[in-house]
Structures are given as structure tokens and as C-alpha cells.
Write a protein that holds these residues in place. Structure first.
Motif, short mmCIF file in Angstrom:
data_model
loop_
_atom_site.label_atom_id
_atom_site.label_comp_id
_atom_site.label_asym_id
_atom_site.label_seq_id
_atom_site.Cartn_x
_atom_site.Cartn_y
_atom_site.Cartn_z
N GLN A 94 0.73 -1.13 0.04
CA GLN A 94 -0.02 0.04 -0.01
C GLN A 94 0.82 1.29 0.16
N VAL A 95 0.44 2.18 -0.68
CA VAL A 95 1.24 3.51 -0.86
C VAL A 95 0.76 4.48 0.15
N LEU A 96 1.54 4.76 1.21
CA LEU A 96 1.16 5.73 2.40
C LEU A 96 1.85 7.18 1.90
N ASN A 97 2.92 7.25 1.27
CA ASN A 97 3.33 8.60 0.94
C ASN A 97 3.27 8.68 -0.44
N PRO A 98 2.25 9.39 -1.44
CA PRO A 98 2.30 9.42 -2.89
C PRO A 98 3.28 10.22 -3.47
N ALA A 99 4.05 11.13 -2.75
CA ALA A 99 5.15 11.88 -3.28
C ALA A 99 6.39 11.03 -3.33
N GLN A 100 6.68 10.23 -2.21
CA GLN A 100 7.93 9.66 -2.27
C GLN A 100 7.68 8.31 -3.24
N ALA A 101 6.62 7.73 -3.25
CA ALA A 101 6.39 6.58 -4.16
C ALA A 101 6.48 7.19 -5.64
N ALA A 102 6.08 8.48 -5.78
CA ALA A 102 6.00 9.05 -7.28
C ALA A 102 7.46 9.30 -7.87
N TYR A 103 8.49 10.01 -6.66
CA TYR A 103 9.48 10.43 -7.23
C TYR A 103 10.86 9.85 -6.69
N GLN A 104 10.58 9.08 -5.65
CA GLN A 104 11.91 8.23 -5.11
C GLN A 104 12.26 6.68 -5.88
N ILE A 105 11.06 6.34 -6.68
CA ILE A 105 11.45 5.16 -7.40
C ILE A 105 10.77 5.32 -8.79
N ALA A 106 11.29 4.88 -9.93
CA ALA A 106 10.95 4.89 -11.20
C ALA A 106 9.65 3.91 -11.45
N ASP A 107 9.97 3.00 -11.27
CA ASP A 107 8.92 1.74 -11.68
C ASP A 107 8.65 0.86 -10.36
N PRO A 153 11.78 3.62 2.43
CA PRO A 153 12.08 4.96 1.87
C PRO A 153 11.37 5.30 0.97
N TRP A 154 10.40 4.24 0.10
CA TRP A 154 9.78 4.78 -1.00
C TRP A 154 8.39 5.17 -0.61
N GLY A 155 7.97 5.18 0.66
CA GLY A 155 6.81 5.61 1.11
C GLY A 155 5.51 4.21 0.89
N ILE A 156 6.32 3.06 0.97
CA ILE A 156 5.38 1.91 0.62
C ILE A 156 5.17 1.10 1.96
N LYS A 157 4.28 0.65 1.92
CA LYS A 157 4.10 -0.46 3.27
C LYS A 157 3.62 -1.89 2.63
#
Length: 349
Positions: A94-107, A153-157
Motif C-alpha cells: 500500500q502507498v502511504l506517501n504518494p510523493a515519495q512513491a512517485a519521485y523516489q522510485i521510477a517503476d 524509503p519509497w513511502g510503501i508499506k
């Protein structure tokens, strides 16, 4: 015909409509939109109606914040004891931080999938085959802890990682089947041996209890028989004592009755003997009848016929009485009767 002013008004209205459409953004539930101003992240739009600055700000990434499922494809894993197995898994994140998930990892999905596959090899490769097949919960727990720590660190749980299937090679499966069969046969033999041992123990205990009960029964029977013999002896002693007292008082018929009774009992026992076929007795056939008549005479002498003491008349010739010594004159001589011998043959003449 439209004049120049009318055209300008229409153009302004159309421009306003375009600006409104460009500035009003609707975010659906379960999603988060990132806003970029001249290519730089500024904020995140929540579900609902939102306004942005047209031509200056734009929507960057549309992130799904609902829990998602990711299939991990089948891969070959070599265990600690050099056994090759195939395993596949499924991951929930589950995505907890959309900004980190969008800009910390490409795919994002590809990254999570490869990370999970790598950790599956690491975790399952450090275990033996037997441990691998019997401890799936331990594998799932270790995978969840490692993968969740890596994607933090990617904002993912990562909420769950499950191993779906583990497939050993065919020859290894056959070997495991033979091993399982041997184990079951060994257990069956052990159980059978334990059952036989318990049965022998129970039979021995039963025989022991039976022997104890039989011994107790024999002891009780012997005690009862001894008691019966003791009482019989007491009765015989009392009978003998009574006869002795009667003889001492001068009643000779008592000894005749006693001897006649024993004589009759002896004849009865001789007749009952199983090994006796022919009995030769040095007596006439009428002797027993004479003894029975003597017993009847004794009974009449003892009980009487209602008219006082009855004298017994014997058909046996009387022997001449031996002269007795004179008695003192002060003591009257008792009246005696001639004793009857029940064993003497009757004189038919």
C-alpha cells in the motif's frame, strides 16, 4: 452580423471556461494526485474537488493509495542442502506517501517484484529442504520483515508476503514418498510391538490375579473343610461321650446301638465302593436283618411303647448268667435286662 466587440466578449468567455476547466481538478476516492509547478513538486491533492493554477501548475502523478496485489513469478531456489525447488509468491502493498512513491522510485511495481524475488532466494536458500517444506509461516514472516524494511524509503508499506507453492523435483518427491512410507511402516511396527508387549503384560497380570484368587479360594475351602471336620469330630466326641456315659450308668443297649450303627455304615460304604464288584462276607444274609431288628429293639427299649419300660425279648439263646458277687443288703439290686446281641443270627426254630 457580429461586431468586433461581440467577438471579443465571446473570446473572453471561452477563455474563462478553458481556465476553469484547466484549474478545477476532481480526485476520486482511493487516489492521490501530485501537483507540479514548472516541473517541481509542490503539494498533493486529496480526494474531492481541488483548484490549481492553470498554465502554471499541473498534475504530476496519479497514485493509487489502496492496497494492491503483486504476483511474484516462479523462480528456481537452491536450498542449504543443495536441493533445487521452484517457488512463487504473492505480495500485498500500500502507498502511504504518494510523493515519495512517485519521485523516489521510477517503476514501483517492478521494483517491489524484483526485491521480493531476491529476498525469496536469500531466505529460502538459507534453509534445508525439510525445514523449507514445513516452515512456510517462518518464511513468510522473514520475507515480510526484509521487504517491508527495504521499501520503507519509497513511502510503501508491504502488508503481507505469502509463498503460494513450493515444488521440489520429481525424483526428490519420489524419494520423500519412500521415506514417508518407511517412517510410517516403522511407526506401525513400533505400535504393534508395544501392543504385543502390553497384551503380554495384561495376560501375565490376569494369570497372577487368577492364581492369587485360586489360592485364596483353596485356602478358604481348606479352612471350611477343616472347620467342618472339627465340628464333625466334636459331634463324634459328644456322641461317644454320651454313649460312654450311658454305658457307665449301666445302659448296655447304648453300646449295642452304637456298634450296630457303625456296622450298618460300614456295609453301606462297602456297597458304594466303585471298585467293588463281588463282596464276600462271612455271615448269613439274615445277619443284617437281625442287626436291624436289634436296632429296633434298642429304640423300643429307649423310647418305650407308652406302658413303661419294655423288655427286649431276643430269639437268640441266652447264655447262663455268671453268678455275681453278693451285694450289701442295704443297696437294692438294680433291675437289669439281658443284652441283646444284634449281630447274632436269629434262631428260626
Amino acid at each position: 452580423m457580429l461586431g468586433g466587440f461581440d467577438i471579443v466578449v465571446i473570446a473572453i468567455v471561452l477563455l474563462v471556461i478553458l481556465v476553469l476547466f484547466a484549474g478545477i481538478k476532481t480526485v476520486p476516492q482511493g487516489y492521490r494526485y501530485t501537483v507540479e509547478r514548472f516541473g517541481r513538486y509542490t503539494r498533493t491533492l486529496d480526494p474531492g474537488l481541488n483548484l490549481i493554477t492553470p498554465f502554471i501548475e499541473r498534475i504530476g502523478a496519479r497514485m493509487n493509495v489502496m492496497e494492491q496485489v503483486l504476483d511474484v513469478p516462479t523462480q528456481e531456489v537452491i536450498t542449504k542442502d543443495n536441493a533445487s525447488v521452484s517457488a512463487d509468491a504473492v505480495a500485498f502493498y500500500q502507498v502511504l506517501n504518494p510523493a515519495q512513491a512517485a519521485y523516489q522510485i521510477a517503476d514501483l511495481k517492478n521494483a517491489i517484484q524484483n526485491l521480493t524475488m531476491t529476498n525469496i532466494r536469500s531466505v529460502m536458500g538459507s534453509m534445508d529442504l525439510d525445514e523449507l517444506l514445513s516452515n512456510r509461516e517462518v518464511i513468510n514472516e522473514r520475507l515480510l520483515r526484509v521487504v517491508d524494511e527495504a521499501v520503507g524509503p519509497w513511502g510503501i508499506k508491504v502488508t503481507r508476503v505469502e509463498i503460494k507453492d513450493i515444488q521440489p523435483p520429481a525424483d526428490l518427491v519420489q524419494s520423500m514418498g519412500r521415506q514417508m512410507k518407511a517412517e510410517r511402516e516403522k511407526r506401525a511396527q513400533v505400535l504393534e510391538a508395544e501392543g504385543a508387549r502390553n497384551a503380554q503384560i495384561l495376560r501375565a497380570e490376569g494369570a497372577k490375579q487368577a492364581a492369587v484368587l485360586q489360592a485364596e479360594g483353596e485356602r478358604e475351602a481348606a479352612f471350611r473343610q477343616a472347620e467342618a471336620r472339627e465340628r464333625l469330630a466334636e459331634a463324634e466326641a459328644k456322641a461317644t461321650q454320651s454313649v460312654s456315659q450311658a454305658i457307665a450308668l449301666g445302659d448296655v443297649q447304648a453300646i449295642n446301638y452304637f456298634v450296630a450303627q457303625k456296622y450298618t455304615e460300614a456295609l453301606t460304604e462297602i456297597g458304594k465302593a466303585p471298585n467293588s464288584k463281588i463282596v464276600l462276607m462271612p455271615m448269613e444274609a439274615s445277619s443284617l436283618i437281625g442287626s436291624l431288628g436289634g436296632i429296633g429293639a434298642i429304640a423300643r427299649e429307649v423310647f418305650g411303647d407308652g406302658d413303661g419300660p419294655t423288655r427286649i425279648r431276643s430269639s437268640v439263646p441266652q447264655q447262663p448268667a455268671t453268678p455275681s458277687s453278693p451285694r450289701p443288703a442295704t443297696t437294692p439290686s438294680p433291675r437289669t435286662t439281658t443284652p441283646v446281641n444284634p449281630f447274632a443270627p436269629r434262631n428260626e426254630t
